[in-house]
Design a protein around this motif. Structure first.
Motif, mmCIF file in Angstrom:
data_model
loop_
_atom_site.group_PDB
_atom_site.id
_atom_site.type_symbol
_atom_site.label_atom_id
_atom_site.label_comp_id
_atom_site.label_asym_id
_atom_site.label_seq_id
_atom_site.Cartn_x
_atom_site.Cartn_y
_atom_site.Cartn_z
ATOM 1 N N ILE A 173 -12.782 33.647 -19.177
ATOM 2 C CA ILE A 173 -11.418 33.853 -19.652
ATOM 3 C C ILE A 173 -10.472 33.151 -18.679
ATOM 4 N N VAL A 174 -9.814 32.132 -19.144
ATOM 5 C CA VAL A 174 -8.858 31.374 -18.322
ATOM 6 C C VAL A 174 -7.491 31.992 -18.550
ATOM 7 N N ARG A 175 -6.872 32.515 -17.489
ATOM 8 C CA ARG A 175 -5.640 33.290 -17.627
ATOM 9 C C ARG A 175 -4.482 32.665 -16.840
ATOM 10 N N PRO A 176 -3.858 31.653 -17.387
ATOM 11 C CA PRO A 176 -2.630 31.154 -16.765
ATOM 12 C C PRO A 176 -1.461 32.023 -17.212
ATOM 13 N N SER A 177 -0.267 31.751 -16.689
ATOM 14 C CA SER A 177 0.924 32.378 -17.273
ATOM 15 C C SER A 177 1.533 31.329 -18.199
ATOM 16 N N ILE A 178 2.621 30.756 -17.820
ATOM 17 C CA ILE A 178 3.170 29.642 -18.587
ATOM 18 C C ILE A 178 2.380 28.376 -18.252
ATOM 19 N N VAL A 179 2.015 27.628 -19.271
ATOM 20 C CA VAL A 179 1.313 26.358 -19.073
ATOM 21 C C VAL A 179 2.313 25.233 -19.301
ATOM 22 N N TYR A 180 2.329 24.273 -18.386
ATOM 23 C CA TYR A 180 3.310 23.196 -18.498
ATOM 24 C C TYR A 180 2.673 21.863 -18.146
ATOM 25 N N ALA A 188 11.059 22.597 -17.870
ATOM 26 C CA ALA A 188 11.370 22.680 -16.435
ATOM 27 C C ALA A 188 12.053 23.992 -16.066
ATOM 28 N N LEU A 189 13.028 24.429 -16.861
ATOM 29 C CA LEU A 189 13.757 25.658 -16.543
ATOM 30 C C LEU A 189 12.842 26.865 -16.622
ATOM 31 N N THR A 190 12.039 26.955 -17.694
ATOM 32 C CA THR A 190 11.111 28.081 -17.839
ATOM 33 C C THR A 190 10.134 28.134 -16.684
ATOM 34 N N VAL A 191 9.622 26.989 -16.283
ATOM 35 C CA VAL A 191 8.662 26.931 -15.175
ATOM 36 C C VAL A 191 9.293 27.444 -13.893
ATOM 37 N N GLU A 192 10.508 27.036 -13.600
ATOM 38 C CA GLU A 192 11.175 27.479 -12.374
ATOM 39 C C GLU A 192 11.448 28.977 -12.399
ATOM 40 N N ILE A 193 11.795 29.517 -13.574
ATOM 41 C CA ILE A 193 12.026 30.959 -13.690
ATOM 42 C C ILE A 193 10.742 31.726 -13.394
ATOM 43 N N PHE A 194 9.623 31.256 -13.948
ATOM 44 C CA PHE A 194 8.352 31.941 -13.722
ATOM 45 C C PHE A 194 7.883 31.787 -12.276
ATOM 46 N N LEU A 202 7.752 41.396 -9.357
ATOM 47 C CA LEU A 202 7.169 41.137 -10.667
ATOM 48 C C LEU A 202 5.856 40.368 -10.556
ATOM 49 N N GLY A 203 5.555 39.859 -9.367
ATOM 50 C CA GLY A 203 4.380 39.022 -9.179
ATOM 51 C C GLY A 203 3.078 39.669 -9.610
ATOM 52 N N ALA A 204 3.050 41.017 -9.641
ATOM 53 C CA ALA A 204 1.841 41.709 -10.099
ATOM 54 C C ALA A 204 1.599 41.483 -11.581
ATOM 55 N N ALA A 205 2.669 41.143 -12.312
ATOM 56 C CA ALA A 205 2.534 40.954 -13.751
ATOM 57 C C ALA A 205 2.800 39.527 -14.189
ATOM 58 N N VAL A 206 3.394 38.715 -13.317
ATOM 59 C CA VAL A 206 3.759 37.348 -13.686
ATOM 60 C C VAL A 206 3.111 36.372 -12.711
ATOM 61 N N LYS A 207 2.160 35.592 -13.195
ATOM 62 C CA LYS A 207 1.525 34.587 -12.356
ATOM 63 C C LYS A 207 2.383 33.335 -12.295
ATOM 64 N N GLU A 208 2.170 32.543 -11.257
ATOM 65 C CA GLU A 208 2.874 31.265 -11.170
ATOM 66 C C GLU A 208 2.392 30.348 -12.293
ATOM 67 N N PRO A 209 3.306 29.560 -12.882
ATOM 68 C CA PRO A 209 2.911 28.646 -13.960
ATOM 69 C C PRO A 209 1.781 27.707 -13.543
#
Length: 224
Positions: A173-180, A188-194, A202-209
């Protein structure tokens, strides 16, 4: 290596997986139509993947499932929003839901493996983080997520459950957050927000893109 059935080969993640598999001289079988590829439902894989009929009976086949969108056809401007979220611009078929696109195609994959009766390795790409519900932040996120995102999470998690319950499948199971895609201005904006969110509580629930080529690498490693 055994042949690889790649579902989602025309999509944002799947096209990168396809390029990487071909660079490693893998035999790749894909749906015969890009339209079918985007709007996979519950039909048997044999009816839309070219070349399966030519493989030796009982030979091993592995699979990569890279089908899916963040916004399905129930969300207005879904193509535009998918593009802003990841640069994918993925478009679902008219009326296609998360169940059709995600759960339905995994049902077809599992049925194909069980019908052949041969063990298979499967890489499945999912941005639904199963550990969210084990943290306070993650539980709050699940509870407060908008309807479209809850439907996405439910479909992805159900798909993972089906893969794990099939005794013939060895799943990655490959689990990224946002893929860019590096350098794509649309996301670009979404990636910087994540990225910023991943460095907070929030890092426990939001991985780096994750850049799409890295997602493809992880998926390919799971089946080769």
């Amino acid at each position: 290596p055994p042949p690889i059935v790649l579902l989602g080969s025309t999509g944002f993640v799947g096209s990168s997986v396809l390029s990487l598999l071909r660079s490693r001289n893998a035999t790749v079988l894909t749906p015969s139509s890009s339209v079918v590829d985007v709007t996979l439902g519950r039909g048997p894989i044999d009816t839309y993947v070219s070349g399966l009929e030519n493989l030796p009976e009982g030979g091993r086949i592995n699979y990569v499932h890279a089908v899916g969108v963040l916004f399905d056809a129930s969300v207005p401007f879904s193509s535009l929003l998918n593009g802003l979220a990841s640069g994918s611009g993925s478009v679902t078929g008219s009326g296609k839901t998360y169940d059709d696109v995600t759960r339905g195609s995994v049902e077809a994959l599992v049925a194909h493996v069980e019908g052949r009766g041969v063990p298979a390795r499967v890489s499945f790409v999912s941005c639904a983080e199963e550990l969210w519900t084990e943290t306070r932040v993650g539980s709050l996120f699940d509870a407060s997520a908008p309807g479209f995102l809850r439907r996405y999470l439910e479909a992805k998690r159900e798909a993972v459950r089906m893969l794990r319950e099939c005794e013939l499948i060895d799943e990655t199971i490959v689990r990224p957050s946002i893929v860019y895609r590096e350098g794509d201005p649309k996301s670009a904006l979404t990636v910087e927000i994540f990225k910023a969110a991943s460095r907070t509580p929030l890092g426990a629930a939001v991985k780096e893109p994750t850049e799409v080529r890295e997602v493809a690498r992880m998926a390919v490693e799971g089946v080769l």
